[in-house]
Every structure is written in structure tokens, then in C-alpha cells.
Design a protein around this motif. Structure first.
Motif, mmCIF file in Angstrom:
data_model
loop_
_atom_site.group_PDB
_atom_site.id
_atom_site.type_symbol
_atom_site.label_atom_id
_atom_site.label_comp_id
_atom_site.label_asym_id
_atom_site.label_seq_id
_atom_site.Cartn_x
_atom_site.Cartn_y
_atom_site.Cartn_z
ATOM 1 N N UNK A 1 -5.711 -3.474 62.215
ATOM 2 C CA UNK A 1 -6.917 -3.739 62.996
ATOM 3 C C UNK A 1 -7.867 -4.729 62.338
ATOM 4 N N UNK A 2 -8.180 -4.482 61.086
ATOM 5 C CA UNK A 2 -9.163 -5.335 60.393
ATOM 6 C C UNK A 2 -8.483 -6.410 59.553
ATOM 7 N N UNK A 3 -7.180 -6.595 59.795
ATOM 8 C CA UNK A 3 -6.442 -7.517 58.925
ATOM 9 C C UNK A 3 -6.444 -8.931 59.500
ATOM 10 N N UNK A 4 -7.650 -9.527 59.544
ATOM 11 C CA UNK A 4 -7.789 -10.940 59.918
ATOM 12 C C UNK A 4 -8.626 -11.618 58.829
ATOM 13 N N UNK A 5 -8.450 -12.928 58.716
ATOM 14 C CA UNK A 5 -9.233 -13.670 57.719
ATOM 15 C C UNK A 5 -10.729 -13.483 57.994
ATOM 16 N N UNK A 6 -11.079 -13.548 59.287
ATOM 17 C CA UNK A 6 -12.505 -13.460 59.647
ATOM 18 C C UNK A 6 -13.093 -12.105 59.253
#
Ligand code: 3PG
Length: 305
Positions: A272-277
Motif C-alpha cells: 500500500x505505502x510502497x511508492x517513492x512518493x
């Protein structure tokens, strides 16, 4: 002060660079423990840390005991059920989270998984569309509100229920306020979970509740596996061949759920929170909160008061 970033699931490189800039810019030292595999590595690394930045890493009483110099731990993210807040409080360690910083990333993944589910996991058979379907959001916090915003773009009819958020606040966001959790499940084609894992919510998503869903109901979980009553959901899915369950947190009973081929999907690791942003937002927010704590004693985001 020594600031340790201890992440079993590491941040994107750009996030680490951003954290370094903040920490070193404030005159502190940065140490990294990334992709560790043994608890002992964490116990050793925290020994001389004054501040700690973590993700879902477990900060138990044992870790706190090993962290003799620790003054503050910041969970770069929303859920802080991985921190023993009482033990931290007893040791005078401030525990904080970074609310909202990764909310959009989690909300976007809800729709990634939802489209996958309604299109039958891309098996080639005719699926359904989201346009006009009723989406129920359980808990109207930062993630829930982002889910509502995106759902409107899909043309969904959006409902929410939150035990702690008044109906007029939900309605002011252009979302129908369901009168209860039961009503949300009864009304909606899809229910997306955004409740934290607390003593009240653990195991609360059970057979009686999910069983209220209409034919073809879809349950989406991007919250915590502990909120699901796994044995009861398994029982329900065996009885109701129309129910689908997609989750970003692999259940303990994953092997049993995988028997429901075509109706069940779990990401292999929480994405879920695994984005660069999201990594940049949450990581840099954590570093800034630590800097403010050491500079002015600021504890605005403390969760163990
Ligand atoms: C959160 O609570 O912020 C999310 O579950 C993200 O967790 P993660 O940092 O382990 O990906």
C-alpha cells in the motif's frame, strides 16, 4: 544526536536521501539499518540511537530496553500498532506517527486491487464495472477520504461509516453517511477497510458482518490483518461462493484462503505505502518531526501521551 533509520522493508533511495538531508542539515548523524532479517540486528543497531525512524518494524519492550539512549521513535506511516506505546511511555520515549503522508498511495492501491477483482483477476471472462456501484468505506480517516475522492472519479456511489467521525462531516465530503457498520455492509457492493487495529476492532470483520453483503460482495483490506476474523471469513467464503476478498496484508491463513481460486487475492508483501512518493512524504515528515523534537521539544504527533 544519532538518528537511526531501521527498515526491514526499505524506503526508496530518494526518500533516504531526503531523510539524510533533513537529519544532517539539522546537525545530527544518520545511521541506516535496511533490509535487516534478524531481530538481533535491530537490537544491536538501536543501542546508541537517540532517535529512531521505522515503518512496520516492531518496536517491542525488548527493543526499547536495548535502546538505552532513545528519546523518540517515529513510525513513518499511519498505523503504530507495531510500537509498544505503553513500554515507550514507561521509558520516557516519545512515540509518533506521520498521519496522512502515505494515504494516497494506499488509497490508489485499493482501486488497483478492486479493478483486478471485478475483472475476475484478468482471467479473460466478462467481469463488471465500478461505475454506479456502491462503495462502503469503513473509517473515514486520511486513507478513507482519499478512497472516497478516487471512487467519485470512477463514478461510484460512495458511503462511509466511522464510529469517531460525525455524519455531517462525512456528508460534507459528498459521501453518504451510513447509520452503522452493519448498514454499510448491507448497503454496499464493495467494502474497503480503513480501521486501525485496536482492541475494539481486532477480529471485528467477522462472518455475521461480511455475511450481510449482497450477492457478489467484495471485501478489500488495506488496513491490518488483525481486524479480520480469519476462521469466520473462511467459513463464510466456503458457504457463499459469490463473495470475493482482496487484501494487501497476507492473512495468517493464506494457504486456506488460496483455495478460493478466482475469489481471493493477497499481495505477497504489504504494498500500500510502497511508492517513492509515500516513502518520501512519510520519511521526510518523520525526519522533520525528530528535528523539531530535538530543537523545540515539539511533540505534536505524539501517540503515547
Ligand atoms: C501505514 O500504517 O502507514 C501503512 O500500513 C504502511 O506501512 P509500511 O510502511 O509498512 O508499508
Amino acid at each position: 544526536m544519532k538518528v537511526l533509520v531501521a527498515t526491514e522493508k526499505p524506503f526508496a533511495a530518494a526518500a533516504v536521501e531526503g531523510i539524510r538531508k533533513e537529519v544532517e542539515g539539522a546537525g545530527h548523524e544518520l545511521a541506516l539499518l535496511e533490509k535487516y532479517t534478524e531481530k538481533q540486528q535491530l537490537l544491536d543497531a538501536v543501542a546508541d540511537a537517540d532517535a529512531l525512524i521505522i515503518r512496520s518494524d516492531k518496536v517491542t519492550a525488548e527493543v526499547l530496553e536495548a535502546a538505552k539512549q532513545l528519546k523518540i521513535v517515529v513510525r513513518a506511516g499511519a498505523g503504530y500498532d507495531n510500537i509498544d506505546c505503553e513500554a515507550a511511555k514507561a521509558k520516557g520515549v516519545v512515540a509518533e506517527n506521520t498521519p496522512g503522508q502515505n494515504a494516497n498511495a494506499v488509497a490508489e492501491l485499493v482501486f488497483g486491487m478492486l479493478v483486478y477483482a471485478v475483472r475476475n483477476f484478468y482471467n479473460g471472462k466478462a467481469g463488471t464495472e465500478l461505475l454506479g456501484k456502491k462503495l462502503g468505506i469503513l473509517a473515514f480517516g486520511n486513507v478513507g477520504r482519499n478512497v472516497a475522492r478516487i471512487a467519485k472519479g470512477f463514478g461510484m456511489d460512495v458511503y462511509a461509516y466511522d464510529a469517531f467521525c460525525p455524519a455531517d462531516v462525512i456528508e460534507a465530503a459528498g459521501v453518504h453517511a451510513a447509520s452503522s457498520q452493519d448498514a454499510l455492509f448491507e448497503t454496499c457492493d464493495v467494502v474497503s477497510l480503513h480501521i486501525p487495529a485496536t482492541p475494539e476492532t481486532k477480529q471485528s470483520i467477522d462472518k455475521a458482518l461480511v455475511g450481510k453483503m449482497k450477492k457478489g460482495g467484495i471485501l478489500v483490506n488495506t488496513a491490518r490483518k488483525e481486524v479480520i476474523n480469519e476462521p469466520e471469513l473462511l467459513e463464510l467464503m466456503a458457504e457463499r461462493e459469490d463473495i470475493k476478498f482482496v487484501t494487501d496484508i497476507m492473512p495468517d491463513a493464506n494457504d486456506e484462503f488460496t483455495k478460493f481460486a478466482g475469489r481471493y487475492f493477497s499481495t505477497p508483501k504489504k504494498m500500500g505505502a510502497q511508492t517513492a512518493e509515500a516513502n518520501i512524504n512519510a520519511g521526510i515528515a518523520a525526519a522533520k518531526q525528530i528535528n523539531a523534537f530535538f530543537k523545540d521539544g515539539c511533540t505534536k504527533f505524539q501517540v503515547n501521551k
